[in-house]
Motif scaffolding. Sequence first.
Motif, PDB file in Angstrom:
ATOM      1  N   MET A   1     -13.466   9.039   4.006  1.00 45.38           N
ATOM      2  CA  MET A   1     -13.349   7.759   3.284  1.00 45.38           C
ATOM      3  C   MET A   1     -12.289   7.913   2.193  1.00 45.38           C
ATOM      4  N   VAL A   2     -11.511   6.877   2.008  1.00 44.45           N
ATOM      5  CA  VAL A   2     -10.444   6.925   1.011  1.00 44.45           C
ATOM      6  C   VAL A   2     -11.047   6.819  -0.372  1.00 44.45           C
ATOM      7  N   ASP A   3     -10.606   7.713  -1.286  1.00 46.38           N
ATOM      8  CA  ASP A   3     -11.132   7.729  -2.646  1.00 46.38           C
ATOM      9  C   ASP A   3     -10.352   6.730  -3.478  1.00 46.38           C
ATOM     10  N   LEU A   4     -11.041   5.658  -3.933  1.00 46.52           N
ATOM     11  CA  LEU A   4     -10.393   4.614  -4.722  1.00 46.52           C
ATOM     12  C   LEU A   4     -10.634   4.778  -6.202  1.00 46.52           C
ATOM     13  N   GLU A   5     -11.424   5.758  -6.607  1.00 42.67           N
ATOM     14  CA  GLU A   5     -11.737   5.930  -8.023  1.00 42.67           C
ATOM     15  C   GLU A   5     -10.688   6.816  -8.673  1.00 42.67           C
ATOM     16  N   LYS A   6     -10.696   6.782  -9.989  1.00 46.41           N
ATOM     17  CA  LYS A   6      -9.781   7.625 -10.736  1.00 46.41           C
ATOM     18  C   LYS A   6     -10.256   9.071 -10.725  1.00 46.41           C
ATOM     19  N   ARG A  21      -1.053   3.834 -24.738  1.00 51.01           N
ATOM     20  CA  ARG A  21      -0.289   5.081 -24.674  1.00 51.01           C
ATOM     21  C   ARG A  21       0.496   5.151 -23.367  1.00 51.01           C
ATOM     22  N   ARG A  22       1.444   6.106 -23.344  1.00 50.37           N
ATOM     23  CA  ARG A  22       2.261   6.292 -22.159  1.00 50.37           C
ATOM     24  C   ARG A  22       1.441   6.853 -21.005  1.00 50.37           C
ATOM     25  N   SER A  23       0.433   7.715 -21.306  1.00 53.05           N
ATOM     26  CA  SER A  23      -0.423   8.260 -20.251  1.00 53.05           C
ATOM     27  C   SER A  23      -1.239   7.164 -19.581  1.00 53.05           C
ATOM     28  N   ASP A  24      -1.676   6.109 -20.375  1.00 50.93           N
ATOM     29  CA  ASP A  24      -2.401   4.994 -19.781  1.00 50.93           C
ATOM     30  C   ASP A  24      -1.506   4.212 -18.825  1.00 50.93           C
ATOM     31  N   ALA A  25      -0.227   4.034 -19.212  1.00 50.24           N
ATOM     32  CA  ALA A  25       0.706   3.346 -18.314  1.00 50.24           C
ATOM     33  C   ALA A  25       0.884   4.125 -17.026  1.00 50.24           C
ATOM     34  N   GLU A  26       1.018   5.448 -17.123  1.00 53.21           N
ATOM     35  CA  GLU A  26       1.126   6.264 -15.928  1.00 53.21           C
ATOM     36  C   GLU A  26      -0.136   6.158 -15.079  1.00 53.21           C
ATOM     37  N   GLY A  27      -1.314   6.109 -15.696  1.00 55.70           N
ATOM     38  CA  GLY A  27      -2.538   5.940 -14.928  1.00 55.70           C
ATOM     39  C   GLY A  27      -2.561   4.629 -14.161  1.00 55.70           C
ATOM     40  N   ILE A  33      -0.138   2.695  -6.865  1.00 56.46           N
ATOM     41  CA  ILE A  33       0.510   3.249  -5.667  1.00 56.46           C
ATOM     42  C   ILE A  33      -0.422   4.145  -4.868  1.00 56.46           C
ATOM     43  N   ARG A  34      -1.667   4.362  -5.350  1.00 57.10           N
ATOM     44  CA  ARG A  34      -2.541   5.321  -4.689  1.00 57.10           C
ATOM     45  C   ARG A  34      -3.023   4.826  -3.327  1.00 57.10           C
ATOM     46  N   ILE A  35      -3.484   3.577  -3.241  1.00 57.63           N
ATOM     47  CA  ILE A  35      -4.109   3.083  -2.000  1.00 57.63           C
ATOM     48  C   ILE A  35      -3.114   3.015  -0.842  1.00 57.63           C
ATOM     49  N   PRO A  36      -1.937   2.368  -0.988  1.00 61.48           N
ATOM     50  CA  PRO A  36      -1.010   2.345   0.174  1.00 61.48           C
ATOM     51  C   PRO A  36      -0.532   3.725   0.583  1.00 61.48           C
ATOM     52  N   VAL A  37      -0.275   4.598  -0.413  1.00 56.72           N
ATOM     53  CA  VAL A  37       0.188   5.948  -0.072  1.00 56.72           C
ATOM     54  C   VAL A  37      -0.878   6.695   0.716  1.00 56.72           C
ATOM     55  N   ARG A  38      -2.158   6.587   0.301  1.00 58.47           N
ATOM     56  CA  ARG A  38      -3.218   7.305   0.999  1.00 58.47           C
ATOM     57  C   ARG A  38      -3.460   6.750   2.397  1.00 58.47           C
ATOM     58  N   VAL A  39      -3.348   5.426   2.554  1.00 57.79           N
ATOM     59  CA  VAL A  39      -3.531   4.842   3.888  1.00 57.79           C
ATOM     60  C   VAL A  39      -2.445   5.326   4.836  1.00 57.79           C
ATOM     61  N   GLY A 230       5.112  11.780  -6.782  1.00 56.63           N
ATOM     62  CA  GLY A 230       4.910  13.054  -6.084  1.00 56.63           C
ATOM     63  C   GLY A 230       3.484  13.552  -6.187  1.00 56.63           C
ATOM     64  N   ARG A 231       2.870  13.426  -7.385  1.00 55.76           N
ATOM     65  CA  ARG A 231       1.490  13.870  -7.541  1.00 55.76           C
ATOM     66  C   ARG A 231       0.546  13.053  -6.656  1.00 55.76           C
ATOM     67  N   GLU A 232       0.771  11.730  -6.616  1.00 61.31           N
ATOM     68  CA  GLU A 232      -0.086  10.891  -5.782  1.00 61.31           C
ATOM     69  C   GLU A 232       0.105  11.198  -4.292  1.00 61.31           C
ATOM     70  N   VAL A 233       1.363  11.483  -3.905  1.00 59.96           N
ATOM     71  CA  VAL A 233       1.606  11.831  -2.495  1.00 59.96           C
ATOM     72  C   VAL A 233       0.918  13.150  -2.151  1.00 59.96           C
TER      73      VAL A 233
END
Length: 349
Positions: A1-6, A21-27, A33-39, A230-233
């Motif tokens: 199952m695809v993990d949709l949580e943080k 913060r900048r880290s929140d923007a990155e999150g 981009i997490r869901i399409p990349v994982r699919v 890259g990290r998400e991929v």
Amino acid sequence: MVDLEKAPGARPRAGRGEPVRRSDAEGCLAVAIRIPVRVVVLVLVVPVRMVWDALVVAGRFLRDTVLRPVGRALAWLARAVFVWPLVGLWRYVVVPLAKGVGWLGHVLLVVPAVWLYRWVLTPVGHALGWFFTRVGAVLAAIGRGLYAGLAWLGRYLAVVPAVWLYRWVLTPVGHALAWCGRQVARGVGLVVTGVGFVLYWTLRVLLVLPALAVWRWVLAPVGRFLAVVGREVADALGHAWRVAGHLSRAVGRFLGTVLRWTVAEPARWVYRSVLTPVGHAVRDIVLRPLAEAGRGARRAARHSVRQARADVRRMLFGEPAERHPVDRREPSAAEARTLGSSTTALTKD
């Protein structure tokens, strides 16, 4: 199952009164981009993982059934063809030959060399040492005298004038040259410092500040974006690989269950319910009577051959003499005395 949580290490969002913060923007970007990349990665990785698992199973089967027995056979053949002949050659040919050569060398070379060293070279060496010791003492006395004379001449002809020249001529000239060199170096240092200051600010304004602006406002944001992608991929690849492993395991278990219920279980039922009773019946009805008949015929033939051989021996050599049993018991005391007296009488006669 695809993990949709943080991820568990993600920071919470800022409150209403706190700045974003900048880290929140990155999150947020990572979540977008997490869901399409994982699919996409899951669709691409599942066939690769299933092919990989099939190749692993085939490789293990080939290793256990073909490669390992062939390797053991080749290892045994290599030992039989190479190792054992070499060991035999070393143990029974090379080692005895080396021992013989060593003994011969000891007898022909070492013993004569030791005798020559002990009884010829040592006395000659002692004599030469005594002679050269006495000659060396004489030459040392002569050398000490020559050294004292040459040292006195060198001191008053070379050292004293050289010291005077160094103290009263070379030292003042060197001090003057050193002072001039320091002044010239100070002037050159001032010129170089001024030129370096001008070049520093010129390069800073023309190169460093624009490069710093490009790095801070262009390259750093692009790099952060690429790092997030890259990290998400990478996370998507790992997640898809694990999901594909579970799918491949489920497919393998399904195929194993199908093969078990379509091939293994019917074959086992046929073996247990049909072939085993038929085999027992054939063994009890056919094979055992045939074996008993064969053993009886073999015993009868053996008995007939033994009887015929005894008849032929009887016709050629006659009846064998009857064997009387020998009394092997211990003689009593009276019998022993009687036997002793008989032996004594025969000895006297």
